[in-house]
Design an enzyme around this catalytic site. Structure first.
Site, PDB file in Angstrom:
ATOM      1  N   ASN A   7       0.877  -1.179   0.000  1.00 35.07           N
ATOM      2  CA  ASN A   7       0.000   0.000   0.000  1.00 35.07           C
ATOM      3  C   ASN A   7       0.912   1.227   0.000  1.00 35.07           C
ATOM      4  O   ASN A   7       1.430   1.624   1.041  1.00 35.07           O
ATOM      5  CB  ASN A   7      -0.884  -0.037   1.254  1.00 35.07           C
ATOM      6  CG  ASN A   7      -1.821   1.153   1.337  1.00 35.07           C
ATOM      7  OD1 ASN A   7      -1.789   2.045   0.474  1.00 35.07           O
ATOM      8  ND2 ASN A   7      -2.633   1.173   2.368  1.00 35.07           N
ATOM      9  N   ARG A  85      -2.807  -2.177  -3.222  1.00 33.03           N
ATOM     10  CA  ARG A  85      -3.971  -1.318  -3.033  1.00 33.03           C
ATOM     11  C   ARG A  85      -3.867  -0.185  -4.050  1.00 33.03           C
ATOM     12  O   ARG A  85      -2.851   0.519  -4.090  1.00 33.03           O
ATOM     13  CB  ARG A  85      -3.981  -0.740  -1.626  1.00 33.03           C
ATOM     14  CG  ARG A  85      -5.146   0.187  -1.442  1.00 33.03           C
ATOM     15  CD  ARG A  85      -5.111   0.884  -0.116  1.00 33.03           C
ATOM     16  NE  ARG A  85      -6.277   1.739  -0.003  1.00 33.03           N
ATOM     17  CZ  ARG A  85      -6.336   2.812   0.767  1.00 33.03           C
ATOM     18  NH1 ARG A  85      -5.298   3.151   1.492  1.00 33.03           N
ATOM     19  NH2 ARG A  85      -7.416   3.529   0.815  1.00 33.03           N
ATOM     20  N   HIS A 174     -12.904   3.218   0.060  1.00 30.52           N
ATOM     21  CA  HIS A 174     -12.933   2.246   1.165  1.00 30.52           C
ATOM     22  C   HIS A 174     -13.685   0.966   0.750  1.00 30.52           C
ATOM     23  O   HIS A 174     -14.176   0.234   1.600  1.00 30.52           O
ATOM     24  CB  HIS A 174     -13.664   2.810   2.411  1.00 30.52           C
ATOM     25  CG  HIS A 174     -12.897   3.817   3.203  1.00 30.52           C
ATOM     26  ND1 HIS A 174     -13.529   4.800   3.923  1.00 30.52           N
ATOM     27  CD2 HIS A 174     -11.584   3.986   3.415  1.00 30.52           C
ATOM     28  CE1 HIS A 174     -12.641   5.552   4.544  1.00 30.52           C
ATOM     29  NE2 HIS A 174     -11.436   5.081   4.239  1.00 30.52           N
ATOM     30  N   ARG A 235     -10.496  15.788   7.184  1.00 24.76           N
ATOM     31  CA  ARG A 235     -11.311  16.166   6.019  1.00 24.76           C
ATOM     32  C   ARG A 235     -12.679  16.646   6.479  1.00 24.76           C
ATOM     33  O   ARG A 235     -13.277  16.056   7.382  1.00 24.76           O
ATOM     34  CB  ARG A 235     -11.486  14.974   5.073  1.00 24.76           C
ATOM     35  CG  ARG A 235     -10.283  14.739   4.191  1.00 24.76           C
ATOM     36  CD  ARG A 235     -10.405  13.446   3.409  1.00 24.76           C
ATOM     37  NE  ARG A 235      -9.569  12.412   3.986  1.00 24.76           N
ATOM     38  CZ  ARG A 235      -9.599  11.125   3.670  1.00 24.76           C
ATOM     39  NH1 ARG A 235     -10.454  10.685   2.781  1.00 24.76           N
ATOM     40  NH2 ARG A 235      -8.791  10.273   4.236  1.00 24.76           N
ATOM     41  N   GLU A 379      -8.524  -4.987   5.447  1.00 21.44           N
ATOM     42  CA  GLU A 379      -8.350  -4.730   4.013  1.00 21.44           C
ATOM     43  C   GLU A 379      -7.190  -5.538   3.436  1.00 21.44           C
ATOM     44  O   GLU A 379      -7.250  -5.992   2.300  1.00 21.44           O
ATOM     45  CB  GLU A 379      -8.119  -3.228   3.783  1.00 21.44           C
ATOM     46  CG  GLU A 379      -9.363  -2.421   4.065  1.00 21.44           C
ATOM     47  CD  GLU A 379      -9.097  -0.940   4.226  1.00 21.44           C
ATOM     48  OE1 GLU A 379      -9.236  -0.215   3.238  1.00 21.44           O
ATOM     49  OE2 GLU A 379      -8.755  -0.501   5.333  1.00 21.44           O
TER      50      GLU A 379
END
Ligand code: AMP
Length: 394
Positions: A7, A85, A174, A235, A379
């Protein structure tokens, strides 16, 4: 079947070697602050943590150092593939893909949609291909799970030419996490993979929620980019887009600079003025910090409002599923959100809620229809699983 999962972010690279069936981690690690004099490589092997400075290392140096760990750890010959990813697959990818030159070209074509994430993801793919040329490489997209959304959910009410010429629409992110926890929730509920009306809430530093009907994403809160939707660590989530022009004119900053603040200095951090960490803010609120208290309240309120909105996409609700650092451990935040959603029939079980922490899954409501569940996400396991499946299929 071991898989190396990579990732690559803008200044970091996470890696793990895990068994795609059992999820057992043989090696995990990350390189941080890449491109700076303070770059480091940290890894855990056989329950022992190690750190090594990698001054000035870039992604290439970091991945070389990570791959060099495989042989001394006895893992070099055990790998069946490398799973990457990849954040933005646009509308081109509705599932994980074995990486070919054509797939690389298509990921490159998605760079305008994911300018922060796709370039480092592509770098990871290129470097891993050079370092481990005999292994199959697989791309697992954050957006792919959401490609089943119907037009009414993914279409923005903006001019057709923006939508057609510039790919302006909701993509959602996601997806690997939502897909994983939705399947686990179905298992906990005794449902088949193509059954159930679930809202999955991934609440961490990044936050998004998805309506999963009969195993397919039918709506989600993140949009063209991961900025839309819920309040997050730094965010803002959804705000009036006109604020960008307003603040730019008022401060003399560029629109890009305002957008940067919405991504990096808003959310819990912007609300509280000092932290993006919910634990810190809950402690500060308890100690009387009014801004921290408001941050916690806004986070919960916006989450509940948007989770309830996703029930429209489902027509009913079997289960609300919490995951992510906050969803898996934030006992007080889960209680707040479930209380705000009491009108849907959710009725918190405080002792079950208190017990569902640190990787423990289970129901946290007295109500069973609908119910709220906690399901730890994984994940990396999903990426390893997809990689092994594509390698086996070939
Ligand atoms: P993630 O990005 O999934 O690692 O999640 C990070 C977020 O989870 C941070 O805001 C943490 O404060 C939050 N978090 C982790 N543990 C807890 C906890 N016990 N209570 C509340 N928030 C937590």
């Amino acid at each position: 079947m071991n898989v190396l999962v990579l990732n690559c972010g803008s200044s970091s690279a996470k890696f793990a070697v895990l068994d795609a069936v059992t999820g057992a981690r043989h090696l995990t690690g990350q390189a941080q602050r890449l491109g700076s004099a303070e770059a480091t490589l940290e890894w855990t092997f056989a329950d022992e943590k190690h750190t090594r400075p990698l001054p000035g290392a870039d992604h290439d140096g970091a991945l070389r150092a990570a791959v060099a760990l495989l042989a001394p750890c006895g893992l070099a010959g055990t790998l069946c593939g490398v799973g990457h990813r990849v954040v933005h697959g646009g509308a081109r990818f509705s599932g994980s893909m074995r990486i070919t030159p054509e797939v690389v070209r298509q990921i490159e074509a998605c760079v305008p949609l994911g300018p922060l994430h796709n370039p480092p993801n592509l770098q990871g793919i290129r470097i891993a291909g050079e370092l481990l040329p005999t292994l199959a490489q697989v791309a697992v997209f954050d957006t792919a799970f959401h490609q089943t959304m119907p037009p009414r959910a993914y279409t923005y009410p903006v001019p057709l030419e923006w939508r057609e010429a510039h790919g302006v629409r909701r993509y959602g992110f996601h997806g690997t996490s939502h897909r994983y926890v939705a399947r686990k929730a179905q298992e906990l509920l005794g449902l088949a993979p193509d059954a159930g009306a679930l809202v999955t809430a991934h609440l961490g530093n990044g936050c998004s929620a998805t309506a999963v009907l009969d195993g397919r994403s039918v709506d989600t809160t993140m949009g063209l980019t991961p900025l839309e939707g819920l309040v997050m660590g730094t965010r803002s989530g959804s705000v009036d887009p006109a604020l960008i022009g307003h603040v730019a004119r008022a401060t003399g900053e560029s629109a890009d600079r305002v957008l940067d603040v919405l991504n990096k200095r808003s959310g819990l951090l912007g609300l509280s003025g000092h932290s993006n960490d919910l634990r810190t803010l809950e402690d500060d609120a308890a100690a009387g910090d009014a801004r921290a208290a408001l941050a916690v309240e806004v986070f919960a309120y916006v989450a509940a409002k948007q989770l309830a909105g996703l029930v429209v996409a489902l027509g009913r609700l079997d289960a609300l599923v919490f995951t992510g650092g906050i969803g898996e451990n934030g006992v007080a935040m889960r209680a707040r959100i479930v209380a705000l959603l009491g009108f849907l029939g959710l009725d918190l079980d405080p002792s079950a809620n208190a017990l569902a922490i640190r990787g423990r899954a289970g129901r946290i409501t007295r109500s069973t229809s609908p119910q709220a569940l906690v399901v730890p996400t994984d994940e990396e396991l999903m990426i390893a699983h997809d990689t092994a499946a594509l390698v086996a299929a070939a």
